[in-house]
Design a protein around this motif. Structure first.
Motif, PDB file in Angstrom:
ATOM      1  N   TYR A  53       0.784  -1.376  -0.094  1.00  0.00           N
ATOM      2  CA  TYR A  53      -0.124   0.073  -0.052  1.00  0.00           C
ATOM      3  C   TYR A  53       0.954   1.202  -0.100  1.00  0.00           C
ATOM      4  O   TYR A  53       1.165   1.816   1.006  1.00  0.00           O
ATOM      5  CB  TYR A  53      -1.049   0.018   1.229  1.00  0.00           C
ATOM      6  N   TYR A 204      -4.348  -3.083  -3.138  1.00  0.00           N
ATOM      7  CA  TYR A 204      -5.506  -3.192  -2.550  1.00  0.00           C
ATOM      8  C   TYR A 204      -5.806  -5.128  -2.582  1.00  0.00           C
ATOM      9  O   TYR A 204      -6.918  -5.459  -2.083  1.00  0.00           O
ATOM     10  CB  TYR A 204      -6.710  -2.882  -3.492  1.00  0.00           C
ATOM     11  N   SER A 280     -11.993   3.132  -5.562  1.00  0.00           N
ATOM     12  CA  SER A 280     -10.546   3.942  -5.123  1.00  0.00           C
ATOM     13  C   SER A 280     -10.280   4.505  -6.578  1.00  0.00           C
ATOM     14  O   SER A 280      -9.541   3.876  -7.236  1.00  0.00           O
ATOM     15  CB  SER A 280      -9.588   3.286  -4.908  1.00  0.00           C
TER      16      SER A 280
END
Ligand code: AVI
Length: 320
Positions: A53, A204, A280
């Motif tokens: 991430y 993700y 997102s």
């Protein structure tokens, strides 16, 4: 420090109503804001620590490396408004960098999150007036006046949280910012940039499974709060990059045909059917500039990392 409620109290969330409406729709959806109960917020913090991430650490590095240039662009004695209050370390970096900010106004719907963030910042920045505002930042609010006069308003919206809204909702939020900042104000907004889809998808779908846990926690939350009977073992987290729309689309997918009860109502799933729980969105510089323009704003500065993964955009009112 006591939170000042907005003149209109924030509306109480209707989790049961929103969940039943979303689960009865075709395709099924659930608003992403419900991912953030206490456990969900803890898991999100853990996501930010995962090696895959990249957004959090990249944005932090930009805030560190470009602090002087941002300070120069924003100027002295800003009244710093933050939408949400979940970004402690980023706020500290910004307040540290800016020349003599007069006040900090976090706008946050949760009293406890608001008070926790302000309590810490107040000890670190005793010279900055803390003016927490308990309100929904999606609704326009009247900003409190600081004791020392402010040169301008600076709205801070880091984390690429803007990307969790679809384009029309993001433009509405930018329009609210435009109203709140006034003619002399600015906003500093974090956005995640378009890049190699494999890198985005990995962010993700971390190997440790923290993001999957974060997503599936929504089922546990419905079991607890809505008397639902989801069996987590019969659902899977799926986050895929939609290159045409430029966004990660996160679904909770049913592994088999099954019927679940939520708040007394049966909800039927076919095998492989998904519930959309989050977008997102990823932007190019021009995607973002076009959205800002629709909201009456223009990008005046942009700071990115060397690999152009993430950007902090300074937007100001479009000249008349
Ligand atoms: C809060 N928001 C910007 C995060 C994102 O990247 O969309 C939430 C998140 N969901 C899964 N991982 C992170």
């Amino acid at each position: 420090m006591t939170a000042v409620p907005a003149p209109q109290e924030p509306a109480v969330e209707d989790f049961a109503g929103d969940a039943l409406a979303g689960l009865s729709a075709q395709p099924k959806t659930l608003p992403s804001k419900y991912l953030y109960d206490t456990r969900g917020s803890e898991l999100f913090e853990a996501i930010c620590e995962q090696p895959e991430y990249y957004p959090t650490r990249t944005e932090l590095s930009i805030l560190q490396d470009e602090a002087a240039s941002m300070a120069e662009a924003v100027g002295p004695r800003a009244l710093v408004v933050e939408y949400g209050s979940g970004s402690g370390i980023k706020t500290q970096r910004l307040l540290d960098a800016l020349p003599d900010p007069v006040a900090y106004v976090p706008i946050e719907i949760s009293h406890s999150a608001l008070n926790a963030s302000v309590a810490e910042l107040a000890t670190q920045f005793p010279e900055i007036e803390m003016l927490p505002l308990c309100a929904d930042f999606l609704q326009p609010v009247r900003l409190p006046a600081s004791e020392r006069p402010a040169e301008r308003v600076l709205i801070f919206f880091p984390g690429s949280t803007l990307g969790n809204f679809d384009t029309d909702a993001a433009v509405r939020l930018l329009t609210t910012m435009r109203t709140e900042m006034g003619d002399n104000g600015a906003a500093l907004i974090g956005i995640d940039l378009k890049k190699d889809p494999a890198m985005i998808e990995a962010a993700y779908n971390d190997a440790a499974g923290v993001t999957a846990d974060f997503t599936l926690n929504l089922l546990d939350r419905m079991n607890r709060e809505l008397d639902a009977d989801f069996d987590r073992e019969r659902f899977t987290h799926r986050a895929r990059y939609n290159a045409i729309a430029g966004r990660i689309e996160t679904h909770i997918v049913s592994d088999c045909a099954q019927t679940v009860r939520v708040a007394g109502r049966p909800i039927a799933f076919t095998e492989g059917e998904g519930i959309l729980v989050e977008y997102s969105c990823k932007y190019s510089q021009s995607d973002f500039a076009a959205m800002a323009h629709r909201a009456g704003l223009v990008v005046t500065r942009s700071w990115t990392d060397a690999d152009r993964r993430f950007a902090l955009q300074l937007v100001e009112p479009l000249p008349e």
